[in-house]
Motif scaffolding. Structure first.
Motif, mmCIF file in Angstrom:
data_model
loop_
_atom_site.group_PDB
_atom_site.id
_atom_site.type_symbol
_atom_site.label_atom_id
_atom_site.label_comp_id
_atom_site.label_asym_id
_atom_site.label_seq_id
_atom_site.Cartn_x
_atom_site.Cartn_y
_atom_site.Cartn_z
ATOM 1 N N ASP A 227 0.685 -1.139 0.062
ATOM 2 C CA ASP A 227 -0.038 -0.034 0.017
ATOM 3 C C ASP A 227 1.069 1.247 0.002
ATOM 4 O O ASP A 227 1.803 1.555 0.895
ATOM 5 N N ASP A 228 0.637 2.063 -0.935
ATOM 6 C CA ASP A 228 1.341 3.362 -1.005
ATOM 7 C C ASP A 228 1.423 4.064 0.217
ATOM 8 O O ASP A 228 2.490 4.536 0.638
ATOM 9 N N LYS A 229 0.319 4.408 0.503
ATOM 10 C CA LYS A 229 0.314 5.216 2.105
ATOM 11 C C LYS A 229 0.823 4.714 3.164
ATOM 12 O O LYS A 229 1.486 5.369 4.091
ATOM 13 N N SER A 230 0.746 3.261 3.301
ATOM 14 C CA SER A 230 1.535 2.495 4.374
ATOM 15 C C SER A 230 3.034 2.820 4.277
ATOM 16 O O SER A 230 3.783 3.094 5.113
ATOM 17 N N VAL A 231 3.466 2.650 2.979
ATOM 18 C CA VAL A 231 4.827 2.648 2.832
ATOM 19 C C VAL A 231 5.503 4.050 3.149
ATOM 20 O O VAL A 231 6.617 4.549 3.777
ATOM 21 N N MET A 232 4.528 5.063 2.445
ATOM 22 C CA MET A 232 4.835 6.523 2.771
ATOM 23 C C MET A 232 5.066 6.784 4.042
ATOM 24 O O MET A 232 6.083 7.567 4.343
ATOM 25 N N THR A 233 4.252 6.319 5.015
ATOM 26 C CA THR A 233 4.082 6.624 6.416
ATOM 27 C C THR A 233 5.527 6.149 6.982
ATOM 28 O O THR A 233 5.961 6.804 7.724
ATOM 29 N N TYR A 234 5.743 4.886 6.407
ATOM 30 C CA TYR A 234 7.198 4.338 7.223
ATOM 31 C C TYR A 234 8.486 5.149 6.493
ATOM 32 O O TYR A 234 9.093 5.594 7.615
ATOM 33 N N VAL A 235 8.281 5.438 5.361
ATOM 34 C CA VAL A 235 9.550 5.870 4.686
ATOM 35 C C VAL A 235 9.644 7.345 5.395
ATOM 36 O O VAL A 235 10.980 8.045 5.524
ATOM 37 N N ALA A 236 8.572 8.079 5.838
ATOM 38 C CA ALA A 236 8.664 9.445 6.400
ATOM 39 C C ALA A 236 9.555 9.496 7.337
ATOM 40 O O ALA A 236 10.104 10.535 7.718
ATOM 41 N N TYR A 237 9.529 8.383 8.268
ATOM 42 C CA TYR A 237 10.545 8.383 9.397
ATOM 43 C C TYR A 237 11.899 8.423 8.885
ATOM 44 O O TYR A 237 12.594 9.046 9.746
ATOM 45 N N TYR A 238 12.075 7.768 7.789
ATOM 46 C CA TYR A 238 13.494 7.733 7.616
ATOM 47 C C TYR A 238 14.064 9.308 6.918
ATOM 48 O O TYR A 238 14.935 9.871 7.372
#
Length: 963
Positions: A227-238
């Motif tokens: 899911d794009d939004k799930s991955v974006m949410t996690y990558v935002a931490y990086y």
């Protein structure tokens, strides 16, 4: 295909829904746990409104969000709707702010509407974690994707094109971590085929080292299209961790530079303490050894061997320690100069290892060595004298013993002769014996005197010397008794025998006296010439003069013997039984003494020339050696006294180095004198304690010190002139510059400069490379390293004032009064992290970076003592104290609410032209001075800091520039 709901929100396929529910639920729980709350299902557990209200207040805590009072125990549907409505008022407001007309209703949440709950949660996540992302003026999503592409470019099997399939192998996550912390992941060992292992590795490393929660599931990532939004949410931490702010990277470099500088200073301190302790221990041990020495040997050979060992110690072991002493002095001076240039407190070693104490111990050792050598040489002179006296004693004693034995046989003879002549001969012989006794009495007295002198020099010889003298005395007594008996026999015979041959007896008497004198003279003249100084030769010359005078006076006795022989011959006496000497024989022996006198005089003259020449050579070397050492010492003292600005110190050091040729000339002059000593076989020099090796060692150490001190000062100037480049970056640029300088010309051509930029990850169009090259090379066709540094200075800003170091720590610590291990770990190398944890003071919650920063900067004022400098120093101290105070820290936290600068476009906030033209600049300056951030003078004369003023006002306190 995905459906579209009536409200306009897209509804995802069921697999994506499950992944989004799981990810969004995990994201929410990372915030709810701060208030001791947790939801099991995002869809089911938000209906009471309690979890939703707490989530919003925690997520937007930095904005001090408080949604007011709500029902904490809602049991009825109406109560739940009321609670949810409180939260939705806040959510719908910022939805309207961004132009979205669709709003969420409380019944959708209470009735567990999946589509609306997921949409609402994404709005919260986007607002809190993604909206702030900016990369090259793109939208948050596009900016985040571009950042990921740039950071993973060049990594094997990684091609970031979206937020779903591009991340399924897990290599993109690992590449992001490896790009920023290559020490945490061995990227070369990873394989695209091991997707699940790669994902779990990245999730574990991110959580352990950067506190990034595991909101994604590896199984979900590989079992379906993510899911794009799930991955974006996690990558935002990086992004927040690694690139949330250039300020974080700048802070990391500053901290790394500070730690490296502290570590280098500590290494110098430890080297000084180690070498100083070794020198201290060695000096004490040697001083004690020389001071307590008492056994110098039992012969001149043993004493000479010990003296040779001592001279070898001076030439070898002592010379090594001279070098160590100079090293210790040089390290101390270098360390103090480094600390002074860095603005750090001066190094104060333990009292017993201070330069003053080491100099005192060194002087004490020199005194002990001098006293030891003096005692050794006196003892050597004594032993040589003692051995000479023992040889003389034994030779004289042997002669007396032989004489006593011979005379004892004569006195035991009972034959008195059968004629007058024979009786008279016997009587005369006995009288001659009596005369011999008297003559030998003086020999015996001299022997006793020699014995006493021997005993006075070495009492241990008393028993043997006195024993032999006593034995000779006993023999003397026995001779006296035998002589009395013989005299009685001769007296009886004398009635019969008259003085028949008085002439014979007279001749015999004179002949014996002359022979005894000749024997004594030959004994003295045949002794070897032993002298160690001009004074010894002068004493031997005086004795020789006395002997020569006695030789001349003895010529009368020779003439008298010739007269007696003539009288005997005239009386017809052809034989003389009373003597064994003839006139010719005595004349020959007398002549031998004359020859020995001449040889002895020549030998003394030659020895005098030798001793005078050697003394002159010793004095010449001593004077030249002292002049050379004074020159070396003077230069070292001038180097010790270097102070002031680093440029002034370097100029002084360069000026001092011009004295080296003159010092070298003095050293060569001393070396020439030393070679003359070697050619003359002179092995010791009482005129000086210096050796040629001492001079060479001192001069070599001086040259090394000047080279090292100039290198340190040049490095300090380079760092000062390039104050925005850290030590590590400076080394990186230097190494890169030298590597691409293929022709070793010391400059870079245009193609070499382009290659350097590429190695530094600076990708520019060809025309931009040419434009940049021409600009920074000054149009000269080639670029020097100084031009290259100027280019990098314009590219980076990396100052390291105490205020900026504090600000860097605060940035990494998220504004807290302390910093944690994980926060340090995210920006420092393992070596730097280990140094910080070992040297940074602990405080409640973590490490006290304020004390660590204060310890790293000296409190003294540098660069002048005038009122203006003192005022600037007071302003700097006030700022540091205020930054350390709780009230000032609280003022820093007020930034977001009170400052309007953040509402302006970024390029305007940091625009020098904008701030310079603004009519409220004077008001800004007054605010800055009142806060103690900058001195008034620096703002008046440094317009280039105005952008930084804007940033500091924003950080420190709300100041509206447009009131």
């Amino acid at each position: 295909m995905a459906e579209v709901s009536e409200s306009g929100w897209k509804v995802m396929d069921k697999g994506w829904e499950r992944m989004q529910i799981k990810t969004f639920t995990a994201w929410c729980n990372t915030f709810l746990k701060r208030r001791g709350l947790k939801i099991g299902s995002l869809i089911d557990d938000l209906d009471s409104g309690i979890a939703l209200i707490n989530l919003l207040e925690v997520v937007f805590e930095k904005d001090k969000l408080s949604l007011g009072r709500y029902d904490k125990n809602p049991r009825m549907r109406i109560h739940k709707i009321a609670n949810v409505n409180i939260a939705l008022k806040f959510i719908n407001q910022f939805i309207r702010d961004v132009g979205i007309k669709t709003e969420f209703g409380p019944t959708d949440i209470v009735d567990h509407n999946l589509k609306l709950i997921l949409g609402m949660t994404w709005v919260i996540i986007h607002k809190a974690a993604i909206e702030e992302i900016s990369e090259e003026e793109l939208t948050a999503r596009e900016g985040l994707l571009l950042w990921c592409k740039k950071k993973t470019a060049g990594y094997r099997d990684v091609n970031v094109r979206n937020f779903n399939t591009s991340w399924q192998s897990g290599l993109a996550f690992c590449a992001l971590i490896h790009k920023h912390r290559p020490d945490l992941i061995n990227y070369d060992s990873l394989s695209e085929a091991n997707a699940k292992e790669n994902l779990n590795l990245a999730f574990d490393v991110a959580e352990t080292n950067f506190d990034i929660p595991k909101i994604l599931d590896a199984e979900d990532m590989i079992s379906m299209k993510p899911d794009d939004k799930s991955v974006m949410t996690y990558v935002a931490y990086y992004w927040k961790t690694f690139a949330g702010s250039n300020k974080t990277e700048l802070a990391a470099r500053r901290l790394g530079k500070l730690v490296s500088r502290r570590e280098a200073s500590d290494k110098l301190r430890n080297t000084y303490l180690e070498k100083a302790q070794a020198l201290h221990d060695w000096t004490n041990a040697k001083t004690g050894e020389f001071a307590s020495a008492s056994d110098f040997g039992n012969s001149s050979a043993e004493v000479q061997a010990k003296l040779d060992t001592f001279m070898a110690y001076r030439a070898n072991e002592k010379s090594v320690q001279v070098s160590n002493k100079l090293d210790v002095d040089a390290i101390y001076g270098t360390l103090q100069a480094k600390l002074n240039a860095e603005g750090s407190p001066p190094f104060v070693p333990p009292e017993h290892l201070s330069p003053e104490m080491l100099n005192y111990l060194w002087t004490s050792l020199g005194n002990a060595e001098g006293e030891y050598e003096r005692v050794m040489r006196d003892y050597l002179k004594k032993m040589k004298r003692l051995e000479l006296l023992l040889q003389q004693f034994d030779r004289r004693a042997d002669k007396l013993v032989a004489w006593e034995s011979e005379k004892q046989q004569q006195l035991n003879d009972t034959d008195t002769g059968n004629s007058l002549g024979a009786v008279q001969a016997k009587i005369k012989m006995h009288e001659a014996y009596e005369d011999e006794v008297k003559a030998n009495e003086s020999r015996f007295i001299k022997l006793q005197q020699l014995g006493q002198e021997i005993i006075s020099l070495e009492p241990n010889f008393a028993e043997s010397v006195n024993g032999r003298i006593e034995a000779i005395g006993n023999g003397w007594t026995s001779l006296s008794e035998s002589a009395m008996r013989r005299q009685a026999l001769l007296d009886d015979a004398l009635i019969i025998q008259q003085n028949l041959e008085n002439l014979r007896m007279g001749f015999a008497k004179k002949a014996e006296e002359l022979n005894l004198w000749v024997e004594d003279a030959k004994e003295e003249l045949e002794d070897p010439v032993i002298a160690t100084s001009v004074l010894d030769v002068e004493q031997l010359r005086a004795a020789h003069t006395n002997l020569d005078t006695a030789h001349k006076n003895t010529h009368t006795s020779v003439q008298q013997l010739a007269d007696l022989a003539n009288q005997l011959a005239a009386s017809g006496v052809l034989d003389n039984p009373y003597t064994r000497f003839s006139v010719d024989g005595l004349n020959e022996r007398y002549g031998q003494v004359s020859g020995l006198l001449a040889d002895r005089g020549a030998a003394l003259d030659a020895e005098m020339v030798t001793q005078q020449t050697q003394d002159a050579l010793r004095l010449d070397f001593a004077q030249k050696a002292q002049a050379a050492m004074d020159s070396v010492t003077g230069i070292n003292q001038r180097l010790d006294s270097l102070s002031g600005a680093v440029e002034d110190q370097l100029a002084s050091a360069d000026q001092t180095s011009l004295e080296l040729p003159k010092c070298q000339d003095l050293l060569d002059a001393a070396r020439g004198a030393d070679q003359q000593l070697v050619a003359a076989h002179v092995t010791e020099n009482r005129q000086t304690e210096l050796s040629q090796r001492d001079l060479d060692t001192a001069f070599d150490a001086l040259q090394n010190r000047i080279q090292e001190q100039r290198k340190i000062l040049q490095n300090e100037i380079s760092l000062k002139n390039a104050s925005n480049i850290s030590v590590d970056l400076m080394k990186e640029y230097r190494d890169t510059f030298d590597h691409f300088d293929k022709d070793k010309s010391g400059t870079l051509e245009r193609h070499e400069f382009a290659a350097v930029l590429q190695s530094l990850d600076m990708v520019l169009p060809e025309e931009k490379i040419t434009e940049t090259f021409v600009k920074y090379s000054g149009g000269q066709g080639s670029m020097s390293f100084e031009h290259f540094i100027t280019f990098m200075q314009d590219l980076r800003k990396d100052t390291d004032t105490p205020e900026e170091i504090l600000d860097a720590f605060a940035t990494i610590a998220g504004g807290k009064e302390y910093i944690t291990v994980n926060e340090l770990k995210a920006v420092l190398t393992p070596e730097q992290l280990a140094y910080c944890t070992q040297n940074m003071p602990m405080t409640e919650g973590g490490y006290d970076y304020r004390r660590f920063t204060a310890d790293s900067f000296a409190p003294q004022i540098r660069g002048g003592t005038g009122e203006r400098e003192r005022e600037r120093e007071r302003e700097r101290r006030v700022f540091i104290e205020r930054r350390a105070s709780p009230s000032h820290s609280e003022a820093v936290k007020q930034v977001g609410r009170d400052v309007c600068l953040h509402d302006l476009p970024g390029e305007m906030v940091h625009s020098t032209k904008f701030l310079q033209k603004n009519q409220h600049v004077r008001h800004v300056r007054r605010q800055i001075c009142r806060l103690g951030i900058f001195g008034e003078r620096s703002i008046h004369h440094s317009p280039h800091i105005l952008p930084e003023i804007g940033q500091k006002l924003t950080r420190v306190r709300g100041v509206n520039l447009f009131q």
